[in-house]
Write a protein that holds these residues in place. Structure first.
Motif, PDB file in Angstrom:
ATOM      1  N   GLN A 167      32.090  31.019  43.367  1.00  8.49           N
ATOM      2  CA  GLN A 167      32.940  31.850  44.223  1.00  8.49           C
ATOM      3  C   GLN A 167      34.050  31.012  44.842  1.00  8.49           C
ATOM      4  O   GLN A 167      35.205  31.452  44.946  1.00  8.49           O
ATOM      5  N   THR A 168      33.706  29.799  45.258  1.00  4.10           N
ATOM      6  CA  THR A 168      34.693  28.931  45.904  1.00  4.10           C
ATOM      7  C   THR A 168      35.816  28.556  44.957  1.00  4.10           C
ATOM      8  O   THR A 168      36.997  28.597  45.322  1.00  4.10           O
ATOM      9  N   ILE A 169      35.467  28.202  43.728  1.00  2.83           N
ATOM     10  CA  ILE A 169      36.492  27.785  42.781  1.00  2.83           C
ATOM     11  C   ILE A 169      37.383  28.963  42.394  1.00  2.83           C
ATOM     12  O   ILE A 169      38.601  28.809  42.201  1.00  2.83           O
ATOM     13  N   ILE A 170      36.796  30.171  42.316  1.00  5.85           N
ATOM     14  CA  ILE A 170      37.610  31.349  42.016  1.00  5.85           C
ATOM     15  C   ILE A 170      38.607  31.607  43.140  1.00  5.85           C
ATOM     16  O   ILE A 170      39.804  31.845  42.898  1.00  5.85           O
ATOM     17  N   LEU A 171      38.128  31.569  44.392  1.00  5.94           N
ATOM     18  CA  LEU A 171      39.016  31.797  45.527  1.00  5.94           C
ATOM     19  C   LEU A 171      40.091  30.717  45.609  1.00  5.94           C
ATOM     20  O   LEU A 171      41.254  31.003  45.939  1.00  5.94           O
ATOM     21  N   ILE A 179      34.858  33.170  24.603  1.00  5.22           N
ATOM     22  CA  ILE A 179      36.237  33.657  24.668  1.00  5.22           C
ATOM     23  C   ILE A 179      36.310  34.880  25.570  1.00  5.22           C
ATOM     24  O   ILE A 179      35.496  35.807  25.448  1.00  5.22           O
ATOM     25  N   VAL A 180      37.285  34.877  26.481  1.00  4.62           N
ATOM     26  CA  VAL A 180      37.492  35.996  27.404  1.00  4.62           C
ATOM     27  C   VAL A 180      38.874  36.579  27.148  1.00  4.62           C
ATOM     28  O   VAL A 180      39.872  35.853  27.233  1.00  4.62           O
ATOM     29  N   PRO A 181      38.980  37.861  26.837  1.00  2.00           N
ATOM     30  CA  PRO A 181      40.301  38.456  26.622  1.00  2.00           C
ATOM     31  C   PRO A 181      41.095  38.525  27.922  1.00  2.00           C
ATOM     32  O   PRO A 181      40.533  38.683  28.998  1.00  2.00           O
ATOM     33  N   MET A 182      42.416  38.398  27.818  1.00  3.20           N
ATOM     34  CA  MET A 182      43.307  38.573  28.963  1.00  3.20           C
ATOM     35  C   MET A 182      43.985  39.935  28.798  1.00  3.20           C
ATOM     36  O   MET A 182      44.735  40.154  27.831  1.00  3.20           O
ATOM     37  N   ILE A 183      43.698  40.812  29.734  1.00  2.29           N
ATOM     38  CA  ILE A 183      44.144  42.195  29.652  1.00  2.29           C
ATOM     39  C   ILE A 183      45.066  42.506  30.821  1.00  2.29           C
ATOM     40  O   ILE A 183      44.771  42.173  31.969  1.00  2.29           O
ATOM     41  N   LEU A 184      46.182  43.172  30.535  1.00  2.86           N
ATOM     42  CA  LEU A 184      47.055  43.707  31.579  1.00  2.86           C
ATOM     43  C   LEU A 184      47.484  45.106  31.170  1.00  2.86           C
ATOM     44  O   LEU A 184      47.941  45.318  30.040  1.00  2.86           O
ATOM     45  N   TRP A 191      26.386  29.802  28.232  1.00  5.44           N
ATOM     46  CA  TRP A 191      27.137  29.908  29.480  1.00  5.44           C
ATOM     47  C   TRP A 191      26.356  30.768  30.481  1.00  5.44           C
ATOM     48  O   TRP A 191      25.873  31.852  30.146  1.00  5.44           O
ATOM     49  N   SER A 192      26.239  30.270  31.704  1.00  5.58           N
ATOM     50  CA  SER A 192      25.478  30.960  32.742  1.00  5.58           C
ATOM     51  C   SER A 192      26.251  32.162  33.275  1.00  5.58           C
ATOM     52  O   SER A 192      27.453  32.325  33.016  1.00  5.58           O
ATOM     53  N   LYS A 193      25.550  32.993  34.067  1.00  2.00           N
ATOM     54  CA  LYS A 193      26.185  34.166  34.676  1.00  2.00           C
ATOM     55  C   LYS A 193      27.335  33.736  35.577  1.00  2.00           C
ATOM     56  O   LYS A 193      28.390  34.372  35.599  1.00  2.00           O
ATOM     57  N   GLU A 194      27.127  32.645  36.341  1.00  2.00           N
ATOM     58  CA  GLU A 194      28.181  32.159  37.234  1.00  2.00           C
ATOM     59  C   GLU A 194      29.371  31.654  36.428  1.00  2.00           C
ATOM     60  O   GLU A 194      30.521  31.874  36.808  1.00  2.00           O
ATOM     61  N   SER A 195      29.105  30.982  35.300  1.00  2.00           N
ATOM     62  CA  SER A 195      30.195  30.486  34.462  1.00  2.00           C
ATOM     63  C   SER A 195      31.017  31.640  33.907  1.00  2.00           C
ATOM     64  O   SER A 195      32.255  31.609  33.920  1.00  2.00           O
ATOM     65  N   ILE A 196      30.323  32.682  33.449  1.00  2.00           N
ATOM     66  CA  ILE A 196      31.030  33.844  32.904  1.00  2.00           C
ATOM     67  C   ILE A 196      31.885  34.494  33.989  1.00  2.00           C
ATOM     68  O   ILE A 196      33.019  34.918  33.739  1.00  2.00           O
ATOM     69  N   MET A 197      31.349  34.570  35.211  1.00  2.00           N
ATOM     70  CA  MET A 197      32.101  35.154  36.320  1.00  2.00           C
ATOM     71  C   MET A 197      33.388  34.359  36.558  1.00  2.00           C
ATOM     72  O   MET A 197      34.464  34.943  36.754  1.00  2.00           O
ATOM     73  N   ILE A 198      33.296  33.021  36.537  1.00  2.00           N
ATOM     74  CA  ILE A 198      34.478  32.178  36.734  1.00  2.00           C
ATOM     75  C   ILE A 198      35.489  32.416  35.614  1.00  2.00           C
ATOM     76  O   ILE A 198      36.683  32.636  35.858  1.00  2.00           O
ATOM     77  N   VAL A 233      39.212  33.861  36.065  1.00  2.44           N
ATOM     78  CA  VAL A 233      40.368  33.008  35.755  1.00  2.44           C
ATOM     79  C   VAL A 233      41.234  33.663  34.691  1.00  2.44           C
ATOM     80  O   VAL A 233      42.472  33.583  34.756  1.00  2.44           O
ATOM     81  N   ALA A 234      40.621  34.321  33.719  1.00  2.00           N
ATOM     82  CA  ALA A 234      41.401  35.030  32.699  1.00  2.00           C
ATOM     83  C   ALA A 234      42.294  36.078  33.349  1.00  2.00           C
ATOM     84  O   ALA A 234      43.465  36.242  32.977  1.00  2.00           O
ATOM     85  N   HIS A 235      41.757  36.797  34.327  1.00  2.00           N
ATOM     86  CA  HIS A 235      42.542  37.818  35.029  1.00  2.00           C
ATOM     87  C   HIS A 235      43.665  37.171  35.835  1.00  2.00           C
ATOM     88  O   HIS A 235      44.803  37.668  35.858  1.00  2.00           O
ATOM     89  N   ILE A 236      43.369  36.050  36.507  1.00  2.00           N
ATOM     90  CA  ILE A 236      44.390  35.345  37.295  1.00  2.00           C
ATOM     91  C   ILE A 236      45.497  34.844  36.377  1.00  2.00           C
ATOM     92  O   ILE A 236      46.695  34.973  36.681  1.00  2.00           O
TER      93      ILE A 236
END
Length: 644
Positions: free
Chosen positions: A269-273, A387-392, A411-418, A422-425
């Motif tokens: 959460q910290t790294i995402i913020l 791989i995470v798609p970047m969608i807009l 990849w862990s649940k927390e890793s996937i969340m990050i 990040v893909a969205h950012i």
């Protein structure tokens, strides 16, 4: 002849008697030994004695009794022996004898002195189990030991560092089947080697009465040798037969795992913020460099070997590796993968268009239709990929990828969340850069002439407002209506034509920052969570960042930033109050509130103009500027304004 037969019969009787006696000695359960009176050395031991003490016959015959007696019992043993030398009355006493393995057992000993042979005969009975049972049944009674035995927490009682009692939970914790494996043995056997010196020192201090109740996290060792985190709580107790220690033991494995998971979640959460905050404040010229820095940050945080961004061309026909980070020793691939036709990878592109992410644990697991994907994984020694798609705006613009080269990875649940965050950012940052390019192109056109510039600018402003209407049909027309009401309020307040025009532009663009807020949050039919509401609140700052570099002749960017500030300082993002808030922002704020209350939203029906006017009237001078509220109220009460 008769005398000879009598002698022969007597000899046979003697022989039979000797064999019978030997049979008794060899098969009795009593421990029988003969000692030399001068030094108490063993001259004879029966099989029961050898079995009880664990020695071979030759080993025990080389020892003396006093050497096997417990140091605390020796004085009493010698007194007992002296009494028998001067007293023919026999009685038994209880002493502790040391076995070959070092463990002491209790024996009930009876001594008979044979002066004519200078010998002592000892007849002993193994009472170790009875002694333990008796000790377990000491006051305060059977209930105490029953409670200890049935307690769900592991409990052990020791004296001088050796186990006197262990309950079933103790056996389960350390992987033993029977307490016979533990009773009398050193408690250090249940301590990991790295902690044994510390615990041994503590035991020494405790035996001297110099240690108070003990509470510490150490590492325990199970019977199979496995090590685990252990909480030890030790207290001194007094049993009828002397002082002892009682220990309460708790396996911390589950707690440690939960703590680690929580720390990982908080770190995620910290790294995402942190990343989100950096990109919100980032200037356009720094976006590419920051994407590369972020790839390094999350690559190292998640222990990946390679992280990268691929972007689709404008027409979506080709894809290129635009940003990349590699761990030291890992070969880069970005220069080799440029302008690749997407038609070469139909399997992967279809997955990116239809699912949230792609996880490939190993190249050989890919289906036959993904043979090109398999080839590229093997060409770059990739064992696992995520791989995470970047969608807009529901459109795929590229993807964020992570390779594990050195080993297969999950990849862990927390890793996937990050990675998904990040893909969205990244997608928003890339789109922001693209929008800025469009804006700069528009500004170049606008600079050809003031009149033409203002005309095109207003069309462009209107188009930007339309972008939000298309993006979120639930709030369609909101910006246009806010702009119209804000313009009418400005006219009612007799502001200049130029200032009024600037207010209309600010009203049209006031929510442009919501383009950075996920559509699913903006159109959510239920109430918002705290985190979701905090995300929505970032739209003022985001709108300011988008517009601030456009050289408007009015303070449009600042008005966008401040349109959620309130007179009493309770607004956001900077908690401005009173005269610190621009007049343009005060006008847009009232227009925004009135339009929002009178319009339908995904989570509620329209509340009507009366409710809207009641809101601004009730909070006039508190949340909203008094002059702005009065101007707005006049427009509606005198029916000089309508949304159409």
């Amino acid at each position: 002849m008769a005398v000879d037969r009598q002698n022969q019969s007597y000899n046979e009787l003697q022989h039979i008697s000797a064999r019978f006696n030997q049979f008794i000695l060899d098969n009795t359960r009593d421990l029988i030994a003969i000692h030399n009176l001068s030094d108490l050395s063993y001259e004879y031991v029966n099989p029961a004695t050898l079995k009880a003490l664990g020695y071979e016959k030759e080993e025990l015959l080389a020892k003396n009794a006093i050497g096997l007696v417990h140091p605390d019992d020796k004085e009493r043993f010698l007194i007992y022996l002296k009494e028998h030398l001067h007293n023919s009355v026999r009685h038994h006493e209880e002493f502790r004898y040391q076995k070959k393995d070092g463990v002491y057992i209790w024996l009930e000993v009876t001594i008979d002195v044979i002066p004519e042979n200078s010998s002592i005969v000892t007849i002993s009975r193994d009472i170790n189990r009875l002694k333990q049972d008796k000790e377990h049944q000491q006051s305060p009674g059977d209930l105490f030991y029953t409670l200890l035995e049935q307690a769900p927490v592991a409990i052990g009682i020791d004296r001088d560092g050796r186990n006197l009692f262990v309950n079933g939970a103790f056996l389960d914790l350390f992987g033993y089947e029977s307490n016979a494996e533990l009773l009398g043995a050193s408690i250090l056997n249940q301590v990991a080697p790295s902690f044994r010196d510390e615990i041994a020192e503590h035991l020494s201090l405790r035996s001297e009465g110099r240690v108070s109740p003990y509470w510490q996290e150490i590492q325990g060792q199970r019977k199979d040798g496995s090590i685990f985190p252990l909480l030890v709580q030790v207290y001194s107790i007094h049993l009828p037969n002397g002082p002892a220690n009682i220990a309460f033991l708790t396996d911390l494995s589950g707690q440690k795992q939960a703590e680690a998971a929580m720390k990982q979640h908080i770190a995620a959460q910290t790294i995402i913020l942190e990343i989100s905050d950096i990109f919100h404040k980032l200037s356009l010229e720094d976006i590419d460099a920051m994407i590369n820095n972020t790839l390094k940050m999350i690559g190292e945080f998640d222990n990946n070997d390679r992280s990268y961004v691929f972007l689709l061309s404008e027409d979506g026909s080709t894809i290129s590796n635009t940003h990349e980070w590699c761990r030291e020793g890992i070969q880069a691939a970005s220069t080799e993968i440029q302008n690749i036709p997407v038609s070469l990878y139909p399997w992967g592109m279809e997955k990116l268009h239809t699912i949230k992410h792609i996880y490939i644990p190993r190249a050989n697991d890919l289906p036959s239709e993904a043979h090109r994907e398999k080839e590229i994984m093997k060409a770059h020694s990739v064992q696992s990929v995520f791989i995470v798609p970047m969608i807009l705006e529901n459109q795929l613009i590229g993807f964020l990828g992570f390779d594990s080269v050195r080993s297969e990875k999950i990849w862990s649940k927390e890793s996937i969340m990050i990675l998904e965050s990040v893909a969205h950012i990244f997608a928003n940052a890339i789109q922001r850069k693209k929008y800025n390019l469009y804006l700069n192109q528009a500004i170049q056109v606008l600079e050809t002439g003031l009149d033409r510039m203002q005309k095109i600018m207003m069309q462009f402003v209107s188009s930007l407002g339309t972008v939000l209407d298309i993006r979120d049909p639930h709030t369609s027309g909101h910006q246009r209506k806010v702009a119209k009401l804000a313009e009418a309020i400005a006219e009612e307040m007799k502001l200049s034509e130029d200032q009024t025009k600037g207010i209309a532009v600010a009203g049209t663009l006031h929510d442009i920052g919501t383009i950075k807020v996920p559509t699913e949050i903006m159109s959510k039919p239920q109430g918002l969570s705290d985190i979701e509401f905090e995300l929505i609140k970032t739209h003022s700052q985001a709108g300011y960042e988008i517009v601030k570099e456009i050289d408007f002749p009015w303070p449009v960017a600042e008005a966008i930033l401040q349109h959620h500030e309130r007179m009493n300082g309770t607004g956001y993002p900077r908690k401005l109050a009173g005269d610190d808030i621009l007049l343009e922002a005060k006008i847009v704020a009232v227009a925004d509130v009135v339009e929002a209350i009178t319009s339908h939203r995904p989570h509620r029906k329209a509340l009507g103009i009366d409710m809207a006017l009641d809101e601004i009237s009730h909070n006039s001078g508190i949340l909203y500027d008094t002059d702005v509220v009065e101007a707005c109220m006049r427009l509606f009460r005198e029916e000089r304004f309508n949304w159409n």
